[in-house]
Design a protein around this motif. Structure first.
Motif, PDB file in Angstrom:
ATOM      1  N   LEU A 438       0.828  -1.248   0.207  1.00 34.22           N
ATOM      2  CA  LEU A 438      -0.061  -0.215  -0.087  1.00 34.22           C
ATOM      3  C   LEU A 438       0.693   1.042   0.139  1.00 34.22           C
ATOM      4  CD1 LEU A 438      -2.723  -0.999   2.683  1.00 34.22           C
ATOM      5  CD2 LEU A 438      -2.811  -0.793   0.101  1.00 34.22           C
ATOM      6  N   ASN A 439       1.909   1.258  -0.105  1.00 38.23           N
ATOM      7  CA  ASN A 439       2.998   2.749   0.156  1.00 38.23           C
ATOM      8  C   ASN A 439       2.780   3.737   1.439  1.00 38.23           C
ATOM      9  OD1 ASN A 439       4.684   1.741  -2.120  1.00 38.23           O
ATOM     10  ND2 ASN A 439       3.000   2.921  -3.207  1.00 38.23           N
ATOM     11  N   ILE A 440       2.687   1.983   2.648  1.00 42.16           N
ATOM     12  CA  ILE A 440       2.153   3.442   3.639  1.00 42.16           C
ATOM     13  C   ILE A 440       3.512   2.842   4.753  1.00 42.16           C
ATOM     14  CG2 ILE A 440       1.260   3.138   5.967  1.00 42.16           C
ATOM     15  CD1 ILE A 440      -1.508   2.309   4.136  1.00 42.16           C
ATOM     16  N   PRO A 441       4.171   3.772   4.645  1.00 40.40           N
ATOM     17  CA  PRO A 441       5.536   4.044   5.602  1.00 40.40           C
ATOM     18  C   PRO A 441       5.264   2.357   7.099  1.00 40.40           C
ATOM     19  CG  PRO A 441       5.558   6.067   5.282  1.00 40.40           C
ATOM     20  CD  PRO A 441       4.029   5.566   4.783  1.00 40.40           C
ATOM     21  N   VAL A 442       5.960   1.936   8.045  1.00 44.26           N
ATOM     22  CA  VAL A 442       5.756   1.239   8.481  1.00 44.26           C
ATOM     23  C   VAL A 442       7.179   1.247   9.850  1.00 44.26           C
ATOM     24  CG1 VAL A 442       5.338  -1.511   8.027  1.00 44.26           C
ATOM     25  CG2 VAL A 442       4.742  -0.876   9.786  1.00 44.26           C
ATOM     26  N   ASP A 443       7.321   1.169  11.082  1.00 38.31           N
ATOM     27  CA  ASP A 443       8.100   1.030  11.761  1.00 38.31           C
ATOM     28  C   ASP A 443       8.274  -0.658  12.056  1.00 38.31           C
ATOM     29  OD1 ASP A 443       9.007   3.436  11.306  1.00 38.31           O
ATOM     30  OD2 ASP A 443       8.655   4.371  13.271  1.00 38.31           O
ATOM     31  N   LEU A 444       8.958  -0.840  12.587  1.00 37.79           N
ATOM     32  CA  LEU A 444       9.652  -2.159  12.975  1.00 37.79           C
ATOM     33  C   LEU A 444       9.988  -2.284  14.716  1.00 37.79           C
ATOM     34  CD1 LEU A 444      10.034  -4.431   9.796  1.00 37.79           C
ATOM     35  CD2 LEU A 444       7.896  -5.011  11.491  1.00 37.79           C
ATOM     36  N   ILE A 445       8.849  -2.717  15.469  1.00 43.05           N
ATOM     37  CA  ILE A 445       9.542  -1.812  16.719  1.00 43.05           C
ATOM     38  C   ILE A 445       9.164  -3.119  17.913  1.00 43.05           C
ATOM     39  CG2 ILE A 445       8.933   0.489  16.344  1.00 43.05           C
ATOM     40  CD1 ILE A 445       6.379  -0.051  17.771  1.00 43.05           C
ATOM     41  N   SER A 446      10.159  -2.352  19.136  1.00 42.36           N
ATOM     42  CA  SER A 446      10.540  -4.002  19.768  1.00 42.36           C
ATOM     43  C   SER A 446       9.552  -3.558  21.062  1.00 42.36           C
ATOM     44  CB  SER A 446      11.682  -3.875  20.370  1.00 42.36           C
ATOM     45  OG  SER A 446      12.119  -2.716  21.262  1.00 42.36           O
ATOM     46  N   VAL A 447       8.967  -4.034  21.819  1.00 46.31           N
ATOM     47  CA  VAL A 447       8.309  -4.423  23.119  1.00 46.31           C
ATOM     48  C   VAL A 447       8.863  -3.480  23.893  1.00 46.31           C
ATOM     49  CG1 VAL A 447       6.716  -6.350  22.711  1.00 46.31           C
ATOM     50  CG2 VAL A 447       9.206  -6.001  24.381  1.00 46.31           C
ATOM     51  N   GLU A 448      10.140  -3.331  23.599  1.00 48.05           N
ATOM     52  CA  GLU A 448      10.701  -1.544  24.217  1.00 48.05           C
ATOM     53  C   GLU A 448       9.696  -0.549  24.557  1.00 48.05           C
ATOM     54  OE1 GLU A 448      11.749  -2.803  27.150  1.00 48.05           O
ATOM     55  OE2 GLU A 448      11.935  -4.256  26.775  1.00 48.05           O
ATOM     56  N   ASP A 449       9.694  -0.173  22.686  1.00 53.72           N
ATOM     57  CA  ASP A 449       9.827   0.427  21.994  1.00 53.72           C
ATOM     58  C   ASP A 449       8.333   1.134  22.621  1.00 53.72           C
ATOM     59  OD1 ASP A 449      12.388   1.540  20.422  1.00 53.72           O
ATOM     60  OD2 ASP A 449      11.123  -0.252  19.393  1.00 53.72           O
ATOM     61  N   ASP A 450       8.663   2.921  22.602  1.00 54.27           N
ATOM     62  CA  ASP A 450       7.427   3.701  23.075  1.00 54.27           C
ATOM     63  C   ASP A 450       6.506   3.603  21.538  1.00 54.27           C
ATOM     64  OD1 ASP A 450       5.410   5.345  24.249  1.00 54.27           O
ATOM     65  OD2 ASP A 450       7.348   7.614  22.963  1.00 54.27           O
ATOM     66  N   LEU A 451       5.078   3.822  22.470  1.00 55.10           N
ATOM     67  CA  LEU A 451       4.214   3.498  21.150  1.00 55.10           C
ATOM     68  C   LEU A 451       3.358   4.993  21.443  1.00 55.10           C
ATOM     69  CD1 LEU A 451       1.987  -0.051  22.320  1.00 55.10           C
ATOM     70  CD2 LEU A 451       3.541   0.579  21.017  1.00 55.10           C
ATOM     71  N   SER A 452       3.468   5.536  21.646  1.00 52.32           N
ATOM     72  CA  SER A 452       2.355   7.128  21.627  1.00 52.32           C
ATOM     73  C   SER A 452       2.558   8.233  20.358  1.00 52.32           C
ATOM     74  CB  SER A 452       2.812   8.194  22.811  1.00 52.32           C
ATOM     75  OG  SER A 452       4.332   8.163  22.776  1.00 52.32           O
ATOM     76  N   GLY A 453       3.718   8.136  19.553  1.00 53.43           N
ATOM     77  CA  GLY A 453       4.073   8.419  18.695  1.00 53.43           C
ATOM     78  C   GLY A 453       3.046   7.580  17.238  1.00 53.43           C
ATOM     79  N   TYR A 454       2.543   6.718  17.415  1.00 55.63           N
ATOM     80  CA  TYR A 454       2.252   6.000  16.826  1.00 55.63           C
ATOM     81  C   TYR A 454       0.426   6.140  16.488  1.00 55.63           C
ATOM     82  CZ  TYR A 454       6.064   4.003  15.628  1.00 55.63           C
ATOM     83  OH  TYR A 454       7.581   4.146  15.598  1.00 55.63           O
ATOM     84  N   ALA A 455       0.238   5.875  15.285  1.00 48.03           N
ATOM     85  CA  ALA A 455      -1.845   5.603  15.401  1.00 48.03           C
ATOM     86  C   ALA A 455      -2.595   4.260  15.333  1.00 48.03           C
ATOM     87  CB  ALA A 455      -2.579   6.841  14.355  1.00 48.03           C
ATOM     88  N   PHE A 456      -1.447   3.134  14.557  1.00 48.54           N
ATOM     89  CA  PHE A 456      -1.701   1.855  14.579  1.00 48.54           C
ATOM     90  C   PHE A 456      -0.761   1.145  14.530  1.00 48.54           C
ATOM     91  CE2 PHE A 456      -3.765  -1.119  10.678  1.00 48.54           C
ATOM     92  CZ  PHE A 456      -3.875  -2.123  11.908  1.00 48.54           C
ATOM     93  N   VAL A 457      -0.693   0.019  16.246  1.00 45.29           N
ATOM     94  CA  VAL A 457      -0.252  -0.653  15.549  1.00 45.29           C
ATOM     95  C   VAL A 457      -0.399  -1.976  15.798  1.00 45.29           C
ATOM     96  CG1 VAL A 457       1.618  -1.537  18.059  1.00 45.29           C
ATOM     97  CG2 VAL A 457       1.237   0.480  18.006  1.00 45.29           C
ATOM     98  N   VAL A 458       0.390  -3.748  14.782  1.00 46.55           N
ATOM     99  CA  VAL A 458       0.133  -5.258  15.116  1.00 46.55           C
ATOM    100  C   VAL A 458       1.300  -5.227  15.449  1.00 46.55           C
ATOM    101  CG1 VAL A 458      -0.389  -6.207  12.555  1.00 46.55           C
ATOM    102  CG2 VAL A 458      -0.608  -3.259  12.488  1.00 46.55           C
ATOM    103  N   ALA A 459       0.505  -6.225  16.005  1.00 51.43           N
ATOM    104  CA  ALA A 459       1.281  -6.847  16.809  1.00 51.43           C
ATOM    105  C   ALA A 459       1.160  -8.827  16.627  1.00 51.43           C
ATOM    106  CB  ALA A 459       1.490  -6.591  18.425  1.00 51.43           C
ATOM    107  N   PRO A 460       1.564  -8.924  15.170  1.00 53.21           N
ATOM    108  CA  PRO A 460       0.951 -10.539  15.247  1.00 53.21           C
ATOM    109  C   PRO A 460       1.802 -11.509  16.420  1.00 53.21           C
ATOM    110  CG  PRO A 460       2.087  -8.948  13.127  1.00 53.21           C
ATOM    111  CD  PRO A 460       2.158  -8.765  14.111  1.00 53.21           C
ATOM    112  N   LEU A 461       1.227 -12.101  16.287  1.00 50.70           N
ATOM    113  CA  LEU A 461       0.972 -14.009  16.966  1.00 50.70           C
ATOM    114  C   LEU A 461       1.647 -12.997  18.302  1.00 50.70           C
ATOM    115  CD1 LEU A 461       0.874 -16.522  16.085  1.00 50.70           C
ATOM    116  CD2 LEU A 461       3.371 -16.218  15.314  1.00 50.70           C
ATOM    117  N   LEU A 462       1.273 -12.213  18.882  1.00 50.69           N
ATOM    118  CA  LEU A 462       2.361 -11.873  20.659  1.00 50.69           C
ATOM    119  C   LEU A 462       1.881 -12.981  21.492  1.00 50.69           C
ATOM    120  CD1 LEU A 462       3.563  -9.388  21.208  1.00 50.69           C
ATOM    121  CD2 LEU A 462       1.076  -8.378  22.256  1.00 50.69           C
ATOM    122  N   TYR A 463       2.040 -14.043  21.015  1.00 51.35           N
ATOM    123  CA  TYR A 463       2.394 -14.798  21.920  1.00 51.35           C
ATOM    124  C   TYR A 463       2.669 -14.961  23.595  1.00 51.35           C
ATOM    125  CZ  TYR A 463       3.216 -19.928  23.687  1.00 51.35           C
ATOM    126  OH  TYR A 463       3.409 -20.917  24.728  1.00 51.35           O
TER     127      TYR A 463
END
Ligand code: GLA
Ligand code: ZN
Length: 670
Positions: A438-463
């Motif tokens: 979709l040409n939508i920029p996405v960051d790959l983040i760790s669970v330590e990273d701050d989420l507040s700057g994002y509007a949408f966070v996807v965590a697949p298989l967050l077992y």
């Protein structure tokens, strides 16, 4: 090497091993490298044997000559410490440096990258060598970076490592009772009475094979400990060098999505990230894009170095196809498009012996500049000279993020059940691909990273939901964020101990669902669901869930659980939490992600055919749109911005047409 006052353009070069060649040939190499616009060489990657021929004997004569040679020719240097392969005498005299494999087999001298990370001898001599190199070359003003060791990796199961594991556990858990608790050793009568009872988990103890263990908790901790042990080797060299040359940045070359080392933990000890990009013949472009983004994410978006790629072929694939004309250039710019500030190769010159003699290089065995590969390298070199410092330091701004977590990768791999088709990397890629296409920029983040700057966070298989992570997600959604997770999420804590009281554990209130059971489907079997009029497959895992406040958006259509939800959305505080209860196909992911992005006001940079990748980076010089045509035919792109292509100086109006030739690249400054 990047963000250094010694660097004023995208550095271009790579591994150069003149020590493998007679000195008479060096001047000709210099002529050829200059012709190719090479301005940086990585030196001294595998020279330990020459530099230290015996315990107390060091010899820098040859390296001195090489350093003088490249300095005379105006080349910058990325100086390696040579500790990626230990000398033969060291293995003979100090066998503790040799690794023990998963099978319990003790290695002999041979190969490389195989020193035991907990060997006192290895640590002592690696640090000594790094210090001596730093002392000797500290005043060379053409050194742009230190390159510690090379492609660290692997796992050792020797007795030193086993002893270190016990110490690591003592540090982490303090008492044997706590170890017994977190590993749930009441199962199968595994109670440990003393730290001395604990052994390395391999095929001699807990494992059937590398990914099948009887005690996930033990195996997980061993992986963590091994990653930390190797990191410790890196840090010992880092500290030694840093005291002597505090202003020269230090790195080691990572390997992208490399499972054995938790790079997110490593990153804070690296001045900048560098990595080696070797896509296989059939690697999808989005997989390479993913790895670049993963590397960019390690230091919260800071640009990285592309340390290695081949100019033409690798030699270690089953068959090593040539990069077609234009592809080396295209993939080089793909790295820059995703955050690289250097373009570097393995290697400058093809060796004549051993296992990499047929690996691609700038200077081929023929020895002159009249080759297709050399011409392509030289042309790209000229372009980079023209671009100068324009794109250096530019950042990617993303409103969407995907969580990637090494612990989850390890834990889902080790999981006994529910399905061998569970694959963390693939599951993350399914979602990444949707954003990419979709040409939508996405960051790959760790669970330590701050989420507040994002509007949408996807965590697949967050077992695995580690302590506190649910609260981070809870606050994010409450404050208006959109969060998406999938089947097999929220099951366990950081010790792989199940969170009782109903799946998805601590995420249950946020998602507003309860997963009662999960059905694992055989390989070629699919359920189905209909979403907004289109039918999609439900494969691998089908969760049988009940809504507890969430709205069901679609339902299974077959089997005894037909009518139960496949997709849910829960309004939670000011935000929404989405749950995808099964694995589906690319069309579904793209539709669903596009829709959620639209609701979150996250716009594609521009719409293009999927073979045309578009990214955006900005710095004080402006904003740059990278257009990369991965297709074998021309594409015309209708622009939504006016801009000037910094490669051709051609300007385009908003609404104008940007012609992209087959494998073509444009970088519009807008
Ligand atoms: C790795 C290593 C190099 C070389 C290349 C070959 O990236 O770092 O030394 O072996 O692979 O592809
Ligand atoms: Zn070891």
């Amino acid at each position: 090497m990047i963000e250094s006052d010694r660097v004023h353009k995208i550095l271009y070069g790579g591994d150069y091993n003149p020590e493998q060649w007679p000195e008479e040939t060096w001047e000709e190499d210099m002529r050829l490298l200059a012709l190719a616009h090479i301005d940086v060489v990585t030196l001294n990657v595998f020279s330990w044997a020459t530099l230290q021929p015996d315990d107390d004997v060091y010899d820098f004569e040859k390296l001195d000559k090489i350093m003088d040679l490249v300095k005379k020719h105006g080349l910058k240097v990325c100086l390696a410490t040579s500790t990626g392969a230990h000398p033969a005498w060291m293995a003979r005299k100090h066998p503790d440096i040799l690794r023990t494999e998963f099978s319990g087999m003790k290695r002999k001298f041979g190969c490389r990258h195989n020193s035991c990370p907990n060997s006192p001898t290895y640590q002592k001599y690696a640090v000594a060598l790094a210090s001596k190199l730093a002392e000797r070359y500290k005043d060379c003003d053409n050194i742009v970076a230190w390159h510690i060791s090379n492609e660290y990796g692997g796992v050792c199961y020797c007795e030193n490592c086993e002893r270190h594991f016990r110490d690591w556990l003592k540090d982490k858990y303090m008492t044997i009772d706590e170890v017994n608790r977190v590993w749930d050793t009441a199962f199968w009568g595994h109670t440990f009475y003393d730290f001395e009872d604990i052994v390395a988990p391999n095929v001699l103890s807990e494992h059937f094979d590398p990914s099948h263990t009887t005690f996930q908790g033990i195996s997980l901790d061993y992986r963590r400990c091994n990653s930390d042990s190797i990191l410790n080797c890196y840090r010992l060299e880092f500290d030694a060098i840093h005291t002597i040359t505090p202003d020269i940045p230090i790195t080691t070359n990572l390997m992208g999505a490399y499972q054995d080392l938790d790079y997110q933990k490593w990153a804070s000890y690296m001045d900048f990230i560098s990595w080696d990009n070797y896509p296989a013949n059939d690697s999808p472009i989005e997989e390479t894009a993913f790895k670049h983004d993963l590397m960019r994410g390690l230091k919260q978006g800071k640009p990285f170095a592309l340390m290695e790629q081949t100019p033409s072929v690798t030699n270690w694939l089953p068959y090593n196809s040539l990069k077609r004309p234009g592809v080396m250039r295209l993939w080089s710019y793909q790295a820059v498009a995703h955050g690289a500030d250097t373009i570097m190769f393995f290697q400058m010159k093809r060796s004549i012996g051993a296992c990499e003699k047929y690996h691609g290089a700038v200077i081929d065995h023929v020895g002159h500049e009249n080759t297709r590969v050399f011409r392509e390298v030289a042309e790209l070199g000229a372009e980079l000279t023209k671009i100068g410092d324009l794109t250096l330091g530019a950042r990617t701004e993303a409103k969407a993020a995907i969580v990637f977590d090494w612990d989850n990768w390890w834990a889902t791999d080790y999981s006994a059940g529910p399905s061998i088709y569970l694959n963390y990397f693939d599951e993350v890629m399914n979602y990444y691909k949707a954003f990419h296409n979709l040409n939508i920029p996405v960051d790959l983040i760790s669970v330590e990273d701050d989420l507040s700057g994002y509007a949408f966070v996807v965590a697949p298989l967050l077992y695995m939901v580690k302590s506190g992570y649910d609260e981070k997600v809870r606050q994010f959604v409450k404050n208006g964020g959109r969060f998406l997770t999938t089947f097999f999420s929220g099951y366990v804590d950081e010790h792989d101990l199940v969170t009782t009281g109903g799946y998805p554990g601590k995420l249950r209130d946020i998602l507003g669902i309860w997963v009662e059971e999960e059905d694992a489907l055989p390989k070629d079997v699919a359920n189905s669901f209909t979403y907004e009029g289109a039918s999609y497959p439900a494969t691998v895992i089908c969760d049988l869930l009940h809504t507890e406040g969430a709205e069901a958006l679609s339902f299974y259509e077959k089997d005894f659980y037909a009518g139960m939800p496949t997709l849910t959305c829960n309004l939670f505080g000011k935000g929404y939490a989405y749950y995808v209860a099964t694995r589906s196909n690319a069309e579904f992911y793209q539709t669903f992600i596009e829709e959620i992005c639209a609701e979150a006001s996250i716009e594609p940079i521009i719409k293009t055919p999927t073979c045309v990748e578009v990214t955006k980076r900005s710095n004080a010089n402006g904003t740059f749109l990278f257009f990369l045509n991965h297709d074998g035919k021309k594409h015309d792109i209708i622009l939504n911005h006016a801009g000037t292509d910094i490669l051709t100086d051609v300007s385009y109006e908003k609404g104008g047409t940007l012609p992209l030739s087959a494998k073509g690249v444009a970088i519009l400054r807008i």
